[in-house]
Design an enzyme around this catalytic site. Structure first.
Site, PDB file in Angstrom:
ATOM      1  N   HIS A  47      17.952  28.034 -11.586  1.00 24.62           N
ATOM      2  CA  HIS A  47      18.601  29.219 -12.165  1.00 24.62           C
ATOM      3  C   HIS A  47      17.737  30.478 -12.035  1.00 24.62           C
ATOM      4  CE1 HIS A  47      21.467  26.402 -13.716  1.00 24.62           C
ATOM      5  NE2 HIS A  47      20.583  25.812 -14.502  1.00 24.62           N
ATOM      6  N   LYS A  54       0.847  -1.196   0.000  1.00 20.22           N
ATOM      7  CA  LYS A  54       0.000   0.000   0.000  1.00 20.22           C
ATOM      8  C   LYS A  54       0.878   1.239   0.000  1.00 20.22           C
ATOM      9  CE  LYS A  54      -4.583   0.298   0.400  1.00 20.22           C
ATOM     10  NZ  LYS A  54      -5.444  -0.508  -0.485  1.00 20.22           N
ATOM     11  N   THR A  57      -3.564  -5.638   0.168  1.00 22.05           N
ATOM     12  CA  THR A  57      -2.997  -4.317   0.456  1.00 22.05           C
ATOM     13  C   THR A  57      -3.884  -3.574   1.456  1.00 22.05           C
ATOM     14  OG1 THR A  57      -4.080  -3.106  -1.346  1.00 22.05           O
ATOM     15  CG2 THR A  57      -2.005  -4.214  -1.878  1.00 22.05           C
ATOM     16  N   GLN A  97      28.537  21.579  -6.880  1.00 18.12           N
ATOM     17  CA  GLN A  97      29.275  20.359  -6.552  1.00 18.12           C
ATOM     18  C   GLN A  97      30.118  20.546  -5.294  1.00 18.12           C
ATOM     19  OE1 GLN A  97      28.768  21.594  -9.643  1.00 18.12           O
ATOM     20  NE2 GLN A  97      28.967  20.048 -11.226  1.00 18.12           N
ATOM     21  N   ARG A 136      26.546  35.234  -8.023  1.00 14.27           N
ATOM     22  CA  ARG A 136      25.273  34.785  -8.606  1.00 14.27           C
ATOM     23  C   ARG A 136      24.346  34.318  -7.493  1.00 14.27           C
ATOM     24  NH1 ARG A 136      26.254  28.569 -10.980  1.00 14.27           N
ATOM     25  NH2 ARG A 136      27.035  27.752  -9.014  1.00 14.27           N
TER      26      ARG A 136
HETATM   27  O1  LIG Z   1      27.471  25.070  -9.802  1.00 13.88           O
HETATM   28  C1  LIG Z   1      27.342  24.797 -10.997  1.00 13.88           C
HETATM   29  N1  LIG Z   1      27.708  23.563 -11.439  1.00 13.88           N
HETATM   30  C2  LIG Z   1      27.594  23.197 -12.755  1.00 13.88           C
HETATM   31  O2  LIG Z   1      27.932  22.048 -13.133  1.00 13.88           O
HETATM   32  C3  LIG Z   1      27.050  24.146 -13.644  1.00 13.88           C
HETATM   33  N2  LIG Z   1      26.775  24.102 -14.982  1.00 13.88           N
HETATM   34  C4  LIG Z   1      26.236  25.302 -15.309  1.00 13.88           C
HETATM   35  O3  LIG Z   1      25.859  25.617 -16.459  1.00 13.88           O
HETATM   36  N3  LIG Z   1      26.171  26.112 -14.215  1.00 13.88           N
HETATM   37  C5  LIG Z   1      26.662  25.396 -13.159  1.00 13.88           C
HETATM   38  N4  LIG Z   1      26.807  25.710 -11.851  1.00 13.88           N
END
Ligand SMILES: O=c1[nH]c(=O)c2[nH]c(=O)[nH]c2[nH]1
Length: 320
Positions: free
Chosen positions: A281, A12, A57, A253, A184
């Site tokens: 973005h 479920k 279930t 990352q 940014r």
């Molecule tokens: O922090 C980011 N990692 C990316 O891999 C990436 N690729 C992108 O176009 N902008 C960003 N910004």
């Protein structure tokens, strides 16, 4: 034509449970969305229309409600309890997969109120993020040798920082149009999961298994492996938010990796951490048409949030 059933699992999903734990006039509440799926000797229900092996279930839903009477505020504990119940009660079921999504309810504070802990029975939703627990209870090694794997985490935790993030020095070739920026907006909806070392669970001995309460709290014994730590969810959420806030982010990352490192460092029972971070973005609007420089990154003030496409950055950081 030869065919074979190579995987089968059922149960479920979207079982909605709201529970009041009454301590006199002081109430604690929890709201869970639960999914409970099982595997076992159920192949004939698919291949031979044999329903005799099917625990309906609907019954799985009823069991979920019954065990809700034992809900503590620890979602991991409830997920393990339900999974353990299913594989213990039914001889032919060998694995349970339980997901518990916990919604946020936070106590309201009333000015001048007697209790510093807040109002005894009034709450508000202070965020759309959820705690998510996945528990797999595996009885394939024997009903008295249950092994559980638990991952927990946070889903849909929306964050944004208006500076302290840049993205430069990335790989460039004929497909590159992205401009380097040293300032940014960084916004993401955090999906975080962390994994605990597998637990061995003591098989329930209570004849009436509904009354069996999982021996999972610190000091209660009954399980081996990592020490259960109720503070992990709060620490993991705080580590995520604080690292996001203070990091001078070189990329999604790099910030992700720092978040994971901190959770591993602060939580001895966590063996690995995974994040899935969409890069939501925000594009500065070109306002040259009124003579305003809105395109210099550190000066930009007006942006368009872009719903799609978005970057998507994932990684797992493991204790070595
Ligand atoms: O922090 C980011 N990692 C990316 O891999 C990436 N690729 C992108 O176009 N902008 C960003 N910004």
């Amino acid at each position: 034509m030869a065919t074979e059933l190579t995987a089968a699992r059922y149960g479920k999903t979207k079982v909605r449970v709201f529970r009041i734990v009454r301590e006199g006039s002081w109430h604690n509440i929890v709201e869970y969305n639960v999914e409970a799926l099982v595997e076992g000797d159920i192949a004939t229900s698919y291949t031979e229309a044999d329903n005799s092996v099917v625990v309906a279930t609907d019954s799985i839903k009823n069991i979920t409600y019954c065990l809700s009477l034992h809900i503590s505020s620890i979602a991991e504990r409830f997920a393990l309890h339900l999974g353990t119940f299913l594989v213990s009660k039914y001889a032919h079921l060998s694995k349970a997969f339980v997901t518990v999504e916990q919604l946020r309810w936070t106590r309201i504070h009333v000015a001048g109120e007697a209790s510093p802990e807040g109002h005894p029975h009034s709450f508000y939703r202070d965020g759309d993020d959820k705690r998510v627990v996945n528990a797999v209870v595996d009885a394939t090694g024997g009903k008295d040798k249950l092994v559980a794997t638990v991952t927990s985490g946070v889903a849909d935790l929306l964050v944004l920082k208006s500076t302290g993030s840049g993205f430069t020095n990335f790989y460039r070739d004929e497909y590159t149009t992205l401009v380097e920026v040293d300032d940014r907006i960084f916004s993401t909806s955090v999906d975080l999961t962390y994994t605990f070392a597998p637990l061995r669970i003591a098989a329930p001995t209570d004849e009436k298994k509904l009354e069996f309460v999982m021996p999972l709290q610190k000091g209660e014994g009954g399980y081996a492996g990592s020490v259960w730590d109720e503070e992990v969810p709060g620490r993991a959420r705080a580590a995520t938010l604080e690292t996001f806030a203070v990091d001078e982010s070189a990329s999604v990352q790099a910030t992700l990796y720092k978040m994971g490192q901190r959770i591993i460092a602060e939580n001895a029972s966590v063996t690995s951490v995974s994040y899935s971070l969409p890069n939501k973005h925000y594009v500065p609007v070109d306002m040259k048409y009124i003579g305003v420089d809105n395109l210099t990154p550190s000066k930009a003030e007006v942006f368009t949030p872009i719903a799609a496409p978005s970057g998507l950055i994932k990684a797992t950081i493991s204790r070595t």
